[in-house]
Scaffold this active site. Sequence first.
Site, PDB file in Angstrom:
ATOM      1  N   LYS A  61     103.352  52.587  35.122  1.00 12.27           N
ATOM      2  CA  LYS A  61     102.405  51.490  35.355  1.00 12.27           C
ATOM      3  C   LYS A  61     103.020  50.178  34.889  1.00 12.27           C
ATOM      4  O   LYS A  61     103.612  50.108  33.811  1.00 12.27           O
ATOM      5  CB  LYS A  61     101.088  51.729  34.613  1.00 12.27           C
ATOM      6  CG  LYS A  61     100.034  50.655  34.937  1.00 12.27           C
ATOM      7  CD  LYS A  61      98.687  50.948  34.308  1.00 12.27           C
ATOM      8  CE  LYS A  61      98.672  50.643  32.832  1.00 12.27           C
ATOM      9  NZ  LYS A  61      97.307  50.722  32.260  1.00 12.27           N
ATOM     10  N   ARG A  74      90.335  54.435  32.265  1.00 14.15           N
ATOM     11  CA  ARG A  74      90.996  55.351  31.319  1.00 14.15           C
ATOM     12  C   ARG A  74      90.872  54.849  29.890  1.00 14.15           C
ATOM     13  O   ARG A  74      90.811  55.631  28.946  1.00 14.15           O
ATOM     14  CB  ARG A  74      92.427  55.640  31.726  1.00 14.15           C
ATOM     15  CG  ARG A  74      93.426  54.470  31.769  1.00 14.15           C
ATOM     16  CD  ARG A  74      93.904  54.033  30.423  1.00 14.15           C
ATOM     17  NE  ARG A  74      95.239  53.480  30.437  1.00 14.15           N
ATOM     18  CZ  ARG A  74      95.671  52.601  29.560  1.00 14.15           C
ATOM     19  NH1 ARG A  74      94.861  52.097  28.646  1.00 14.15           N
ATOM     20  NH2 ARG A  74      96.921  52.186  29.597  1.00 14.15           N
ATOM     21  N   ASP A  83      78.886  38.843  21.809  1.00  5.75           N
ATOM     22  CA  ASP A  83      79.963  38.112  22.475  1.00  5.75           C
ATOM     23  C   ASP A  83      79.750  36.628  22.222  1.00  5.75           C
ATOM     24  O   ASP A  83      78.601  36.171  22.104  1.00  5.75           O
ATOM     25  CB  ASP A  83      79.973  38.393  23.986  1.00  5.75           C
ATOM     26  CG  ASP A  83      81.261  37.939  24.644  1.00  5.75           C
ATOM     27  OD1 ASP A  83      82.159  38.775  24.823  1.00  5.75           O
ATOM     28  OD2 ASP A  83      81.374  36.739  24.990  1.00  5.75           O
ATOM     29  N   GLY A 117      90.922  46.233  21.254  1.00  6.53           N
ATOM     30  CA  GLY A 117      91.432  44.931  21.679  1.00  6.53           C
ATOM     31  C   GLY A 117      92.832  44.605  21.219  1.00  6.53           C
ATOM     32  O   GLY A 117      93.580  43.924  21.923  1.00  6.53           O
ATOM     33  N   ALA A 118      93.221  45.059  20.031  1.00  2.24           N
ATOM     34  CA  ALA A 118      94.551  44.729  19.505  1.00  2.24           C
ATOM     35  C   ALA A 118      95.595  45.567  20.217  1.00  2.24           C
ATOM     36  O   ALA A 118      95.743  46.757  19.945  1.00  2.24           O
ATOM     37  CB  ALA A 118      94.600  44.966  18.000  1.00  2.24           C
ATOM     38  N   ASP A 119      96.312  44.943  21.144  1.00  2.00           N
ATOM     39  CA  ASP A 119      97.280  45.685  21.957  1.00  2.00           C
ATOM     40  C   ASP A 119      98.614  44.956  22.079  1.00  2.00           C
ATOM     41  O   ASP A 119      99.382  45.199  22.995  1.00  2.00           O
ATOM     42  CB  ASP A 119      96.703  45.968  23.345  1.00  2.00           C
ATOM     43  CG  ASP A 119      96.341  44.697  24.101  1.00  2.00           C
ATOM     44  OD1 ASP A 119      96.445  43.593  23.507  1.00  2.00           O
ATOM     45  OD2 ASP A 119      95.947  44.792  25.277  1.00  2.00           O
TER      46      ASP A 119
END
Length: 319
Positions: A65, A108, A157, A215-217
């Site tokens: 990917k 996923r 949010d 979120g932390a990627d």
Amino acid sequence: MPTLILSRKDISGLISMPPVIQAVEQAFRDWATGLGDMPSKVYLTLPKGDFRAMPASLPGAAGIKWVNVHPGNKALQMPTVMGLVIYSDPDTGYPLAVMDGTDITAYRTGAAAAIASKYLARADSATLGIVGAGRQAVTQIMAHQVLFNLKEIRVYDIFPDSVLRLNKYFPELNIRQASLAEAAASDIICTLTTSNKPVLLLKDLKPGCHINAVGADAPGKQELDSRILRQAVVVVDDMEQAIHAGELNVPVRTGVFSKEMVKANLGQIIQGKKSGRGSASDITVFDSTGVAIEDIAVAKMLYQMASELGTFRSLGLVD
């Protein structure tokens, strides 16, 4: 032999959450038993975002990917995350399909977090806290409602209109706008921001909660107060990704956490090789960096579905 071409519209007509959850859980099970291969993802950092190259193989499947994260895309009415999957025959290398990976990525990721909740959260969990109501919030809610009997979904949010969008998407669910502290006081919390500083604090958590840190990627990102990690039972999807680009990257770099403090990876928990939650009062954390076996498992499922239907475009790309 033709190569199937599956657009985002094609994928959206094929994909649904229950089989994605099944495929992703089986992928972690296979990987934990040594039946797959997955090199660490490679990052290409650019001024306005980044790309990641993510190869993997599973029994009967192989592929890669190519996915981006561009936070500024929201202002352009474009997805923040887009991807393309090349799905290949592992025996010959032939490209069986080229497919849009945007919805594959969203589905996923939601599925992986819900699977982690299945094994790490308390079985009686009834409230879901969502911190960050972007596109990923949809598939997190979608996946968790498959596996849990949710009584209330609390959404925080910085843009309140995002919460209204979720209400329109899930009119049958009890979704309400909440403060950050209210969302953090849920049984299961999913953090889905792009923050570089903690948004979830230890003082706001209830005993026995489970957190999916999604979120932390990338290096420098952090959503959880480091004190949460030091107190929690921590499980990762992939150790190397977690300590270099996941929720653990900042605490590890600053020395307040170490990889030796990680309890297990998700595959080991699913396989029963290691235990997760020890008591009802434990706080558990799943560091979800997003791994390629998830994408290839879903791509395999979609390729099989599309091939059986026989109604999709194909090209002789390498003929």
